[in-house]
Design a protein around this motif. Structure first.
Motif, PDB file in Angstrom:
ATOM      1  N   PHE A 139      48.841 -17.918  33.721  1.00 32.29           N
ATOM      2  CA  PHE A 139      48.825 -16.842  32.368  1.00 32.29           C
ATOM      3  C   PHE A 139      49.475 -16.026  32.642  1.00 32.29           C
ATOM      4  N   ASN A 140      49.510 -15.303  33.878  1.00 34.09           N
ATOM      5  CA  ASN A 140      49.634 -13.654  34.083  1.00 34.09           C
ATOM      6  C   ASN A 140      49.400 -12.453  33.237  1.00 34.09           C
ATOM      7  N   LEU A 141      47.821 -12.315  32.184  1.00 34.53           N
ATOM      8  CA  LEU A 141      47.651 -11.359  30.822  1.00 34.53           C
ATOM      9  C   LEU A 141      47.589 -10.127  31.974  1.00 34.53           C
ATOM     10  N   PHE A 142      48.220  -9.366  31.602  1.00 31.99           N
ATOM     11  CA  PHE A 142      47.924  -8.150  32.363  1.00 31.99           C
ATOM     12  C   PHE A 142      46.754  -7.646  32.112  1.00 31.99           C
ATOM     13  N   GLY A 143      45.461  -7.991  32.969  1.00 34.18           N
ATOM     14  CA  GLY A 143      44.511  -7.817  32.951  1.00 34.18           C
ATOM     15  C   GLY A 143      43.173  -6.825  32.529  1.00 34.18           C
ATOM     16  N   HIS A 144      44.278  -5.218  32.777  1.00 35.45           N
ATOM     17  CA  HIS A 144      44.287  -4.316  31.734  1.00 35.45           C
ATOM     18  C   HIS A 144      44.223  -3.697  30.867  1.00 35.45           C
ATOM     19  N   LYS A 145      44.484  -4.641  29.974  1.00 33.82           N
ATOM     20  CA  LYS A 145      45.116  -4.113  28.516  1.00 33.82           C
ATOM     21  C   LYS A 145      43.706  -5.440  27.648  1.00 33.82           C
ATOM     22  N   THR A 146      43.928  -5.420  26.473  1.00 38.15           N
ATOM     23  CA  THR A 146      43.517  -6.394  25.817  1.00 38.15           C
ATOM     24  C   THR A 146      44.836  -7.224  24.917  1.00 38.15           C
ATOM     25  N   VAL A 147      44.434  -8.396  24.605  1.00 37.82           N
ATOM     26  CA  VAL A 147      45.103  -9.013  23.903  1.00 37.82           C
ATOM     27  C   VAL A 147      46.597  -7.934  24.090  1.00 37.82           C
ATOM     28  N   LEU A 148      46.605  -7.388  22.207  1.00 43.16           N
ATOM     29  CA  LEU A 148      46.829  -6.600  21.671  1.00 43.16           C
ATOM     30  C   LEU A 148      47.904  -5.974  22.662  1.00 43.16           C
ATOM     31  N   ASP A 149      47.569  -5.080  23.515  1.00 41.41           N
ATOM     32  CA  ASP A 149      48.210  -4.710  23.892  1.00 41.41           C
ATOM     33  C   ASP A 149      48.783  -4.516  24.901  1.00 41.41           C
ATOM     34  N   ASN A 150      48.545  -5.638  25.372  1.00 42.17           N
ATOM     35  CA  ASN A 150      49.701  -7.457  26.053  1.00 42.17           C
ATOM     36  C   ASN A 150      50.858  -7.032  25.359  1.00 42.17           C
ATOM     37  N   ILE A 151      50.351  -7.795  24.244  1.00 47.37           N
ATOM     38  CA  ILE A 151      51.427  -7.789  23.398  1.00 47.37           C
ATOM     39  C   ILE A 151      52.812  -6.949  22.504  1.00 47.37           C
ATOM     40  N   THR A 152      52.069  -5.830  22.926  1.00 47.00           N
ATOM     41  CA  THR A 152      53.176  -4.514  22.164  1.00 47.00           C
ATOM     42  C   THR A 152      53.614  -3.971  23.364  1.00 47.00           C
ATOM     43  N   LEU A 153      53.545  -3.800  24.313  1.00 47.04           N
ATOM     44  CA  LEU A 153      53.382  -3.289  25.857  1.00 47.04           C
ATOM     45  C   LEU A 153      55.466  -3.348  26.312  1.00 47.04           C
ATOM     46  N   GLY A 154      55.907  -4.600  25.556  1.00 46.12           N
ATOM     47  CA  GLY A 154      57.144  -5.064  25.749  1.00 46.12           C
ATOM     48  C   GLY A 154      57.604  -4.163  24.867  1.00 46.12           C
ATOM     49  N   PRO A 155      57.783  -4.447  23.358  1.00 43.38           N
ATOM     50  CA  PRO A 155      58.075  -4.328  21.937  1.00 43.38           C
ATOM     51  C   PRO A 155      58.316  -2.658  21.775  1.00 43.38           C
ATOM     52  N   THR A 156      57.191  -2.265  22.706  1.00 43.00           N
ATOM     53  CA  THR A 156      56.976  -0.028  22.488  1.00 43.00           C
ATOM     54  C   THR A 156      58.505   0.294  23.700  1.00 43.00           C
ATOM     55  N   ARG A 157      57.799  -0.874  24.768  1.00 41.46           N
ATOM     56  CA  ARG A 157      58.488  -0.039  25.857  1.00 41.46           C
ATOM     57  C   ARG A 157      59.354  -0.136  26.294  1.00 41.46           C
ATOM     58  N   VAL A 158      60.143  -1.796  26.054  1.00 44.59           N
ATOM     59  CA  VAL A 158      61.301  -2.376  25.926  1.00 44.59           C
ATOM     60  C   VAL A 158      62.088  -1.592  25.243  1.00 44.59           C
TER      61      VAL A 158
END
Lengths: 214, 253
Positions: free
Chosen positions: B97-116
């Motif tokens: 899975f490798n979800l980012f452990g310190h972020k909520t599920v929502l923040d896991n998903i928005t990280l790429g779209p907002t930063r990249v």
């Protein structure tokens, strides 16, 4: 006791200087620590070498020797800073090496999969560090970082050797007048202890607040 | 990036003469593989056959020793920002899975779209919620990954990959770390993606998924692509001895 109460303002100024020096130095050392830890895990060999050299040099020299060199040797080549600034720079550089190693240990606790997932969504190396690796790595080593900050607080007393009037130097001066070393240095020691306890409390609070749900 | 070739047969992933060594170990041998836009390719084979390594070479999590990989006509850049940009177009779903452990599920998903992708946060959140809805875990948006079951985590990871609107999705044994009762909830999402025309390369041991959703099955053994064909043909009448041997071992129960 009177030896202390008669000189509250000198001792108070010393205490304030100690706190200022500790705060400024901690901020500087943290920034340096993060930068150096990042260098040590960078994909470019030259950067890793620079990071390693930094840590080896500053971890393996006595802080007092560094302070004396900086304050007395640099002016001979025409570089002078105010004493407080000099002490802050040297202590930050020195403690930065220790913090870098603690932070690197934290980074190493973050699984490879986290970095791979970060890269897979298109984050650059810097973005992966900032948004994925460091936030988790730092959380893992809050306690050791707190310990280093307490050591840093104690090490600010060495600034007395190069003429910064912080708490130890103030206590020394008062003792020269009062000749009451037990009272004066017990008082100063208790003040250091109180500051260290505060750092410990803040560390514990941060650790609980920032704990990653596992 | 060549609009005149936008057809069903436009090659989305094109691998030529790929060779890869781990030290003295030759793990990928002369791999040639072309995956068309919209095609679903399932890669099967015994463990150690190089399937995962091949998958990881496609977005350069592993660097190939020799050969070329092109995504939508563009060669994979060696490193740096260009590589990061290309990776953004290639979604990947991991075994663990490798979800980012310190972020909520929502923040896991928005990280790429907002930063990249530089999508404004409110818009990214809206898209993320829609994706979570689609994979059936919208109610877990504010949870941390560790509070989710394995199947839910993997569905969140699929949503994270989809949020980048990738041209192709790579799945590296997406159900191998799951308890059996959670495998289907992940496979169902994958089947629906396949049906919607997503280009997918799936490394898996789930032969049921291969039968249901694959356009083509690629069988690997000892670092080579040994056989490649439509799932019905492959499962009914494998052409090579090694494929027959492999299938007899995994399908007898």
């Amino acid at each position: 006791m009177e030896a202390l109460t008669a000189h509250l303002s000198e001792l108070g100024h010393g205490l304030v200087t100690t706190v200022e020096l500790t705060v400024v130095t901690t901020v500087g050392a943290m920034l340096l620590g993060i930068v150096v830890a990042t260098l040590r895990i960078a994909p470019v060999p030259l950067l890793r070498a620079i990071g390693t050299a930094y840590v080896e040099v500053f971890q393996n020299l006595p802080l007092l020797a560094l302070l004396v060199l900086f304050v007395f040797a640099l002016p001979t080549i025409g570089i002078t800073f105010p004493l407080f600034t000099s002490a802050a720079i040297v202590i930050a550089v020195y403690e930065g090496a220790y913090l870098a190693e603690a932070i690197r240990a934290g980074i190493n606790t973050v699984g490879v999969g986290q970095a791979e997932a970060a890269r897979a969504i298109g984050l650059t190396f810097g973005q992966s560090l900032r948004h994925v690796i460091l936030p988790q790595g730092l959380r893992a080593v809050i306690q050791p970082i707190g310990n280093i900050c307490i050591a840093l607080l104690m090490n600010t007393s060495l600034a007395a050797a190069v003429g910064v009037v912080e708490l130890t130097q103030a206590a020394n001066t008062v003792n020269l007048v009062e000749a009451q070393p037990i009272a004066v240095f017990t008082g100063a020691g208790l003040a250091y202890m109180l500051l260290a306890l505060i750092i410990g409390q803040v560390t514990g609070l941060l650790e609980r607040r920032l704990a990653i749900v596992r | 990036m060549a609009p005149e070739t936008t057809g069903a047969n436009r090659p989305m992933v094109s691998v030529r003469g790929l060779n890869k060594w781990f030290g003295p170990l030759h793990v990928l041998k002369d791999i040639d593989l072309t995956v068309a836009a919209g095609e679903v390719v399932v890669v099967v084979g015994p463990s150690g056959s190089g399937k995962s390594t091949l998958c990881r070479c496609l977005n350069r999590l592993e660097t190939a020793g020799q050969g070329s990989v092109e995504i939508d006509g563009e060669p994979l850049p060696a490193e740096g920002r260009a590589l990061a940009r290309l990776r953004a177009d290639v979604g990947m779903v991991f075994q663990s899975f490798n979800l980012f452990g310190h972020k909520t599920v929502l923040d896991n998903i928005t990280l790429g779209p907002t930063r990249v992708r530089r999508i404004p946060r409110p818009e990214a959140r809206q898209q993320a919620m829609a994706l979570l809805e689609r994979v059936g875990i919208a109610d877990k948006a504010d949870h941390h990954p560790a509070q989710l079951s394995g199947g839910q985590q993997q569905r969140a990871a699929i949503a994270r990959a989809l949020a980048m609107q990738p041209k192709v999705l790579l799945f590296d044994e997406p159900t191998s770390a799951l308890d059996p009762e959670m495998v289907n909830e992940v496979l169902d999402v994958m089947v629906s993606l396949a049906a919607e025309g997503m280009t997918m390369i799936v490394v898996t041991h789930e032969m049921g998924f291969a039968r249901r959703a694959a356009d083509r099955v690629v069988f690997m053994d000892d670092g080579r692509i040994v056989e490649s064909g439509a799932p019905d043909d492959f499962f009914a009448a494998p052409r090579t001895e090694r494929a027959r041997d492999f299938l007899s071992k995994i399908l007898q129960h």
